[in-house]
Motif scaffolding. Sequence first.
Motif, PDB file in Angstrom:
ATOM      1  N   THR A 302       0.822  -1.199   0.000  1.00 37.50           N
ATOM      2  CA  THR A 302       0.000   0.000   0.000  1.00 37.50           C
ATOM      3  C   THR A 302       0.855   1.246   0.000  1.00 37.50           C
ATOM      4  N   GLU A 303       0.325   2.280  -0.607  1.00 33.81           N
ATOM      5  CA  GLU A 303       0.996   3.569  -0.649  1.00 33.81           C
ATOM      6  C   GLU A 303       1.075   4.153   0.762  1.00 33.81           C
ATOM      7  N   HIS A 304       0.114   3.794   1.589  1.00 38.95           N
ATOM      8  CA  HIS A 304       0.039   4.380   2.936  1.00 38.95           C
ATOM      9  C   HIS A 304       0.704   3.480   3.965  1.00 38.95           C
ATOM     10  N   TRP A 305       1.866   2.945   3.595  1.00 36.18           N
ATOM     11  CA  TRP A 305       2.533   1.975   4.465  1.00 36.18           C
ATOM     12  C   TRP A 305       2.921   2.560   5.809  1.00 36.18           C
ATOM     13  N   GLN A 306       3.123   3.890   5.863  1.00 40.57           N
ATOM     14  CA  GLN A 306       3.533   4.471   7.137  1.00 40.57           C
ATOM     15  C   GLN A 306       2.428   4.359   8.184  1.00 40.57           C
ATOM     16  N   ALA A 307       1.171   4.272   7.722  1.00 35.73           N
ATOM     17  CA  ALA A 307       0.071   4.115   8.670  1.00 35.73           C
ATOM     18  C   ALA A 307       0.145   2.751   9.352  1.00 35.73           C
ATOM     19  N   ILE A 308       0.858   1.810   8.745  1.00 32.54           N
ATOM     20  CA  ILE A 308       1.052   0.492   9.376  1.00 32.54           C
ATOM     21  C   ILE A 308       2.348   0.479  10.171  1.00 32.54           C
TER      22      ILE A 308
ATOM     23  N   ASN B  36       7.263  14.453  24.115  1.00 29.90           N
ATOM     24  CA  ASN B  36       6.207  14.059  23.181  1.00 29.90           C
ATOM     25  C   ASN B  36       6.416  14.709  21.823  1.00 29.90           C
ATOM     26  N   LEU B  37       6.994  13.941  20.878  1.00 28.24           N
ATOM     27  CA  LEU B  37       7.196  14.487  19.535  1.00 28.24           C
ATOM     28  C   LEU B  37       5.868  14.714  18.832  1.00 28.24           C
ATOM     29  N   ALA B  38       4.839  13.976  19.245  1.00 25.61           N
ATOM     30  CA  ALA B  38       3.567  14.042  18.545  1.00 25.61           C
ATOM     31  C   ALA B  38       2.798  15.314  18.879  1.00 25.61           C
ATOM     32  N   GLN B  39       3.392  16.201  19.685  1.00 26.00           N
ATOM     33  CA  GLN B  39       2.752  17.488  19.966  1.00 26.00           C
ATOM     34  C   GLN B  39       2.444  18.225  18.656  1.00 26.00           C
ATOM     35  N   GLY B  40       3.365  18.104  17.688  1.00 28.72           N
ATOM     36  CA  GLY B  40       3.136  18.716  16.380  1.00 28.72           C
ATOM     37  C   GLY B  40       1.951  18.088  15.667  1.00 28.72           C
ATOM     38  N   SER B  41       1.741  16.785  15.869  1.00 27.91           N
ATOM     39  CA  SER B  41       0.609  16.121  15.235  1.00 27.91           C
ATOM     40  C   SER B  41      -0.705  16.632  15.807  1.00 27.91           C
ATOM     41  N   LEU B  42      -0.713  16.930  17.117  1.00 26.00           N
ATOM     42  CA  LEU B  42      -1.931  17.446  17.739  1.00 26.00           C
ATOM     43  C   LEU B  42      -2.266  18.831  17.178  1.00 26.00           C
ATOM     44  N   TYR B  43      -1.221  19.611  16.918  1.00 28.27           N
ATOM     45  CA  TYR B  43      -1.386  20.904  16.255  1.00 28.27           C
ATOM     46  C   TYR B  43      -2.044  20.706  14.888  1.00 28.27           C
ATOM     47  N   MET B  44      -1.548  19.697  14.173  1.00 31.90           N
ATOM     48  CA  MET B  44      -2.104  19.401  12.855  1.00 31.90           C
ATOM     49  C   MET B  44      -3.554  18.942  12.972  1.00 31.90           C
ATOM     50  N   VAL B  45      -3.844  18.091  13.958  1.00 30.10           N
ATOM     51  CA  VAL B  45      -5.213  17.607  14.151  1.00 30.10           C
ATOM     52  C   VAL B  45      -6.153  18.787  14.390  1.00 30.10           C
ATOM     53  N   GLY B  46      -5.714  19.726  15.243  1.00 28.16           N
ATOM     54  CA  GLY B  46      -6.530  20.906  15.514  1.00 28.16           C
ATOM     55  C   GLY B  46      -6.818  21.685  14.240  1.00 28.16           C
ATOM     56  N   ASN B 106       0.339  11.418  10.357  1.00 30.41           N
ATOM     57  CA  ASN B 106       0.534  12.024   9.038  1.00 30.41           C
ATOM     58  C   ASN B 106      -0.116  11.193   7.950  1.00 30.41           C
ATOM     59  N   GLN B 107       0.093   9.882   8.030  1.00 25.61           N
ATOM     60  CA  GLN B 107      -0.410   9.035   6.961  1.00 25.61           C
ATOM     61  C   GLN B 107      -1.937   8.945   6.998  1.00 25.61           C
ATOM     62  N   MET B 108      -2.507   8.900   8.218  1.00 21.34           N
ATOM     63  CA  MET B 108      -3.965   8.851   8.319  1.00 21.34           C
ATOM     64  C   MET B 108      -4.574  10.152   7.799  1.00 21.34           C
ATOM     65  N   THR B 109      -3.906  11.272   8.077  1.00 22.02           N
ATOM     66  CA  THR B 109      -4.420  12.550   7.577  1.00 22.02           C
ATOM     67  C   THR B 109      -4.376  12.582   6.057  1.00 22.02           C
ATOM     68  N   THR B 110      -3.285  12.066   5.483  1.00 24.42           N
ATOM     69  CA  THR B 110      -3.208  11.991   4.025  1.00 24.42           C
ATOM     70  C   THR B 110      -4.332  11.122   3.489  1.00 24.42           C
ATOM     71  N   SER B 213      -1.215  27.445   5.174  1.00 25.37           N
ATOM     72  CA  SER B 213      -1.975  26.390   4.520  1.00 25.37           C
ATOM     73  C   SER B 213      -1.960  25.170   5.431  1.00 25.37           C
ATOM     74  N   VAL B 214      -3.128  24.544   5.536  1.00 23.80           N
ATOM     75  CA  VAL B 214      -3.267  23.373   6.398  1.00 23.80           C
ATOM     76  C   VAL B 214      -2.830  22.159   5.597  1.00 23.80           C
ATOM     77  N   GLN B 215      -1.694  21.574   5.959  1.00 27.12           N
ATOM     78  CA  GLN B 215      -1.202  20.450   5.179  1.00 27.12           C
ATOM     79  C   GLN B 215      -0.471  19.437   6.051  1.00 27.12           C
ATOM     80  N   VAL B 216      -0.330  18.225   5.517  1.00 27.26           N
ATOM     81  CA  VAL B 216       0.391  17.183   6.232  1.00 27.26           C
ATOM     82  C   VAL B 216       1.845  17.615   6.369  1.00 27.26           C
TER      83      VAL B 216
END
Lengths: 337, 304
Positions: A302-308, B36-46, B106-110, B213-216
């Motif tokens: 899958t292209e979204h391999w990072q999600a795994i 917590n490196l994922a603090q940036g991800s929470l910013y993105m989620v917001g 990141n990948q789930m957001t994409t 711009s809101v982006q991954v």
Amino acid sequence: MVDPLKTGGAQRSALKLLALAVLLALLAALPFIATATGQPAMTSLATRIVILAIAAASLNLALGYCGLVSFGHAAWYGVGGYVVGILWRHHVSGEPLFGFIPGSDQLLVTLPLAILVAGLFSAVLGALSLRTSGVQFIMITLAFAQMLFFFFVALKAYGGDDGLIVRRRNALPFIDTRDGPTFYWVCLAFAVAWFLLMWRIVNSRFGKVLAGIRQSERRMAAIGVATYRYKLVCFIISGMGAGLAGALMANHARFVSPDMLHWTQSGELMIMVILGGAGTLLGPAAGAAVLIGLETQLAAWTEHWQAILGPLLVLMILFTRGGLSGLARLVRGGRND
Amino acid sequence: MPLLIEQALNGLQLGVMLFLLAAGLTLIFGIMGVINLAQGSLYMVGAYAMAAVAAKTGSFWLAAPAGLLAAAVAGMAMEYLVIRKLYARDHLDQVLATFGLILFFNQMTTLIFGRQPLFVEIPDFLEGSVPIVAGVRYPLYRLAIIAVGLATAVGLYVLIARTRLGMLIRAGATNRDMVRALGVDIRLLYTVLFGLGAMLAGLAGVMAGPILSVQVGMGEQVLILTFVVVVIGGVGSIRGAFAGAMIVGIVDTVLRAFLPGLLRQVMMGPEADALAAGLSAMGVYLLMAIVLLVRPKGLLPAHG
């Protein structure tokens, strides 16, 4: 942190040496196996793994043996790559770099230079970073690596964002590096040499001091060891190894770009070390093989391999202490220590 | 002079955004000992939650709380599922596990929103600009960001220094087991605190939505700058985070604004611009190096 070569009796160490010899023979025969099984792409994949194993083993010296959690090792890896790229650019144009350094396409010139320059960079930035410790050290190494990342992005003369193409691999006398399997053997030879060096270092007095610093820096200082100097030298050697790997990778991919210095690359190197087992000699090589293999496999699905890969990584950290060997213990039902 | 005032305000605006992230990061580190490196991800989620709700409903007053809520919920879920098991581990494990979380987010957001950046309109009532001093007009929205950021900083100070919850938080930082022995549900406290830190990051994301711009990947860019803030300010200290954020915000903005002009006086135009871009991107890191040379523990360290 027990050296795999030194545990148990003479019989066991002989067995281990034998296993190592078999492994090495298999690795050397890999291009033939790849052709025989009709998967020539495997050689290229194996070359990447071997090169990244060098980088991971270098990081392991700092991270696993000395306890320096460097989150910026991709910087030295990228610097090594750029030395090859920039020297190639000047070799093609014929103009000397800074007006007096001629370009080169000879591996015997570019490789030592890459190691040297990576060493210089890691000496300067390491000397600054090592003024901190703990979580600040993690953050500052990451930030300095990011600084170098932006430097190369802004370096328009050498491609900036787009990177540099090295049209032809650096040459070695009497050896045709343009041939895939041959270049694989060259990389394998460098990797073997680097792992032997790591083995020597870890078992030297210097290596023992590093292990002492990892366990308790305060006690080492109390018995009169100038810990800062040891840590710095360790950090520089570690940076030089990453530079070697970067230079080889620039030759393998025939391309360098700021992506080599991206912070996710630093993260991947750390994962390789932890996956294989920090502070074990061959662990990083196993970690590199597993991570690159896994990525290739997942990317094929899958292209979204990072999600795994992301959740896999989290699970690995949460439930197996010490990477693959921890996993093996978990499966056997043994104690995690 | 007008340009200088405008750029100083821009710097202040970047500074308060960085403060919101750095405060969450340093609060969680100072009290729970987790990086917590994922603090940036929470910013993105917001930012994404805000952009999505704004696109669906067109209402800023629905979108902004949605962004905060999404970040807080994501943060608390993250704490409950992953971070909770990392308290006793070393920083290395924490870094790697949260690195895994970043890859996942990141990948789930994409996967959900695609690779195209989203754009968010500035709400009507904050549209336009207002005069601040003679001859200088400044966008109202950016002024609002500065105001909200400063108000949050004051609110955070009051919360931690003056309320019962703040007292528990400080006590938990000093001695976790003792607080627990006194009958406080420390696990719940930590989850709430993590949610608070996540909400601060979400607030920064919500406010950044209309101007960036809101982006991954938006999270990591700001995360690394946040690290610089925390190192300069002193790890674990909210005051340090505030000072560091202001310094980094203003230095970064001023370098970006004035360096090209300065360099163009001594070099060719395009070359000067490229060099200036590089130097100003590196500027805050050099600043960090200088601060560390003088004060290895940062400007305002938490303990002594």
